[in-house]
Design a protein around this motif. Structure first.
Motif, PDB file in Angstrom:
ATOM      1  N   UNK A 160       0.841  -1.209   0.000  1.00  0.00           N
ATOM      2  CA  UNK A 160       0.000   0.000   0.000  1.00  0.00           C
ATOM      3  C   UNK A 160       0.870   1.250   0.000  1.00  0.00           C
ATOM      4  N   UNK A 161       1.958   1.222   0.759  1.00  0.00           N
ATOM      5  CA  UNK A 161       2.876   2.372   0.787  1.00  0.00           C
ATOM      6  C   UNK A 161       3.493   2.599  -0.595  1.00  0.00           C
ATOM      7  N   UNK A 162       3.876   1.504  -1.263  1.00  0.00           N
ATOM      8  CA  UNK A 162       4.432   1.627  -2.621  1.00  0.00           C
ATOM      9  C   UNK A 162       3.403   2.213  -3.580  1.00  0.00           C
ATOM     10  N   UNK A 163       2.142   1.792  -3.422  1.00  0.00           N
ATOM     11  CA  UNK A 163       1.060   2.300  -4.287  1.00  0.00           C
ATOM     12  C   UNK A 163       0.860   3.787  -4.086  1.00  0.00           C
ATOM     13  N   UNK A 164       0.813   4.215  -2.827  1.00  0.00           N
ATOM     14  CA  UNK A 164       0.577   5.630  -2.527  1.00  0.00           C
ATOM     15  C   UNK A 164       1.735   6.505  -2.995  1.00  0.00           C
ATOM     16  N   UNK A 165       2.916   5.922  -3.091  1.00  0.00           N
ATOM     17  CA  UNK A 165       4.077   6.659  -3.605  1.00  0.00           C
ATOM     18  C   UNK A 165       4.221   6.512  -5.117  1.00  0.00           C
ATOM     19  N   UNK A 166       3.339   5.713  -5.741  1.00  0.00           N
ATOM     20  CA  UNK A 166       3.425   5.398  -7.181  1.00  0.00           C
ATOM     21  C   UNK A 166       4.804   4.853  -7.529  1.00  0.00           C
ATOM     22  N   UNK A 167       5.354   4.063  -6.624  1.00  0.00           N
ATOM     23  CA  UNK A 167       6.703   3.517  -6.793  1.00  0.00           C
ATOM     24  C   UNK A 167       6.590   2.064  -7.246  1.00  0.00           C
ATOM     25  N   UNK A 168       6.432   1.859  -8.545  1.00  0.00           N
ATOM     26  CA  UNK A 168       6.273   0.512  -9.086  1.00  0.00           C
ATOM     27  C   UNK A 168       7.535  -0.312  -8.896  1.00  0.00           C
ATOM     28  N   UNK A 169       8.686   0.314  -9.075  1.00  0.00           N
ATOM     29  CA  UNK A 169       9.945  -0.422  -8.949  1.00  0.00           C
ATOM     30  C   UNK A 169      10.106  -1.035  -7.564  1.00  0.00           C
ATOM     31  N   UNK A 170       9.803  -0.239  -6.535  1.00  0.00           N
ATOM     32  CA  UNK A 170       9.919  -0.739  -5.161  1.00  0.00           C
ATOM     33  C   UNK A 170       8.853  -1.811  -4.897  1.00  0.00           C
ATOM     34  N   UNK A 171       7.666  -1.618  -5.449  1.00  0.00           N
ATOM     35  CA  UNK A 171       6.609  -2.603  -5.279  1.00  0.00           C
ATOM     36  C   UNK A 171       6.977  -3.941  -5.894  1.00  0.00           C
TER      37      UNK A 171
END
Length: 546
Positions: free
Chosen positions: A29-40
């Motif tokens: 969820x944190x990755x989604x809210x940051x729009x950080x696909x790479x980290x996700x």
């Protein structure tokens, strides 16, 4: 805060701690809210490395992550691999399709959901309704509204109504948007700032000032000021400006966020449209003192001023753009082309036109129309030929510009040929303006019988522009007989237009038919026709927002 969640996750992993099923949804969820696909993707791969198969909660989080970051293929793969799905799984995937404008896929998945055992909840219904609304399928969207009402286990909420209201307003169905707003209130659903903003815009477009003011009052009573004016402020400024209530517009502007360029742009445009050009320029100066840089919408607003003021102002704005190295949208350069041509400076218009990297149909229309209006008909036709050779398809406006160019330059043969091409080759249905161009072309050239034959064969009922063109040409060529025919039609269509009476009276006078000239003047007096009074504007004092 969300970055800290991810950092903590990897620190714990480095310490050899194995996360449980509760942790992964939170991190994803944190990755989604940051729009950080790479980290996700890293977290997802870490799950695979640990040999963990995502449960329904982790799978839903992965679907949301991939969808919101634009990787719909991976989202659908996760969805298809789930052994069990809950309503949130379906909602996440359907919403993912809608947010990526894949409306057909969203509706197909919704139909699969209904065939299966999962029952749509209100979020599902609202997401599908949004898909229909954004595609412009308003009848289908209204059908979803009725299905929500009839399903027996939920009812439309403010999201449902707002989606419908916004969808109808976007399609120009303003009256229906207001009807839906009334239904919303009758259903005891409280509108939010976004729905009120849309309603206010609809009121502006329908010129129903009173209803817009009522929506303003409702917003003040029910919404927090900062939230309401952040959403509806621009619409209110536009509404009040359009109604000539600049003081009210300025009052709303003072309540808006002074750091938001949109607030300034709406007030500047409102002042310009109301004729307060000096106040608009002063407000621009105040905006720059606040540290805000004009954007393309500000520049477009300024060009509205220059279009009405002087070529000097146009050149100053143009110099400002060059000096500050503005990377503006094509629309702004198109406006400059139009305005230079409007002031007769077609050479500069052509220089700007040639420098536009991505010319669109409006770019071509502006330069073709500019040459045409300034009497360079053959150059306008050459540009039209270049337009077609470039692969740019002409539209209705293009042909209006071409036909107008032929009319201004007396190119009768070319005008008739392009009118024929427009209808036969491009299959455009002629507009009244295009018919008027041909009537003007023929009658200016003294081909009155041909002009009358053309008028009699028109697919539309001739309006004032048609008969006005004929009357003007009759004055030039002193054709009294057809002037009477044209004037009679104009007196019927435009009974309060004094110019038509004066033109016919002058034609009679030049022909020595003084009794007829006096008769027309008496007709004017009998109908109470007088010249309009002039008026002046007092520049507005604008209180700046905080």
């Amino acid at each position: 805060m969300y970055e800290e969640v991810i950092v903590t996750y990897w620190r714990v992993r480095d310490e050899g701690v194995y996360p449980d099923d509760y942790v992964f949804p939170k991190v994803l969820k944190a990755c989604t809210l940051l729009s950080d696909l790479e980290e996700g993707v890293r977290v997802h791969n870490d799950m695979k490395h640990l040999g963990l198969r995502p449960n329904v909660y982790s799978s839903n989080s992965l679907i949301e992550l991939y969808s919101k970051c634009g990787d719909v293929v991976s989202a659908r793969r996760m969805f298809d691999e789930m052994p069990q799905r809950d309503v949130l799984s379906w909602n996440s995937m359907i919403a993912g399709y809608v947010s990526n404008s894949m409306y057909d896929s969203a509706l197909e998945l919704f139909n699969l959901m209904r065939i299966g055992s999962a029952r749509p909840d209100l979020i599902t219904w609202n997401t599908v309704l949004a898909a229909y609304s954004q595609r412009g399928l308003l009848e289908e969207a209204l059908d979803i509204l009725n299905q929500i009402k009839e399903c027996g286990y939920t009812m439309p909420n403010h999201v449902t109504w707002t989606t419908l209201i916004v969808g109808h307003a976007r399609k120009g169905c303003y009256r229906k948007a207001l009807e839906l707003f009334k239904e919303m209130l009758d259903a005891n659903v409280s509108p939010d700032a976004d729905s009120l903003s849309c309603v206010i815009s609809a009121c502006k477009n329908l010129h129903v000032f009173r209803n817009g003011r009522e929506a303003h009052g409702y917003g003040i009573r029910t919404c927090l000021d900062h939230r309401f004016y952040a959403s509806a402020g621009g619409a209110l400024v536009t509404l009040y400006s359009a109604c000539g209530r600049i003081a009210d517009a300025a009052n709303v502007f003072s309540m808006m966020d002074g750091r938001d360029i949109v607030s300034w742009n709406s007030m500047i445009m409102g002042l310009i449209q109301s004729g307060f050009h000096d106040s608009a320029l002063k407000l621009l100066h105040d905006m720059q003192l606040k540290g805000l840089k004009p954007d393309q919408f500000t520049i477009t607003a300024l060009l509205h001023i220059s279009d009405e003021v002087s070529l000097k102002v146009v050149k100053e704005i143009h110099a400002y753009l060059i000096k500050n190295e503005f990377d503006l949208a094509t629309a702004v350069w198109n406006a400059l082309v139009h305005i230079y041509a409007r002031f007769g400076n077609v050479s500069w218009a052509h220089v700007i036109f040639s420098s536009i990297r991505k010319k669109d149909v409006i770019s071509w229309n502006a330069i073709i129309g500019g040459y045409g209006r300034n009497g360079h008909g053959r150059l306008a036709l050459c540009l039209f030929k270049q337009m077609k050779e470039s692969g740019q398809e002409p539209n209705h406006v293009t042909f209006t510009s071409v036909l107008s160019a032929c009319s201004y330059s007396g190119l009768v043969y070319e005008g008739k040929e392009h009118f024929s091409s427009m209808t036969n080759e491009y299959k455009f249905v002629p507009s009244m303006e295009q018919y008027a161009c041909i009537v003007d072309l023929l009658s200016r050239s003294g081909r009155f019988e041909e002009a009358m034959d053309f008028i009699n064969k028109m697919a539309l009922e001739p309006d004032g522009s048609i008969w006005g063109s004929l009357l003007a040409a009759c004055k030039t060529h002193q054709n009294v007989r057809l002037a009477q025919v044209a004037a009679e039609q104009l007196f019927r269509l435009e009974p309060e237009n004094t110019g038509n009476y004066v033109t016919l009276s002058n034609i009679y006078a030049r022909a020595g038919r003084w009794d007829d000239a006096v008769s027309v003047r008496k007709m004017m007096e009998g109908r109470g026709l007088i010249k309009p009074h002039g008026f002046s504007l007092v520049e507005a004092e604008i209180q700046l927002p905080a």
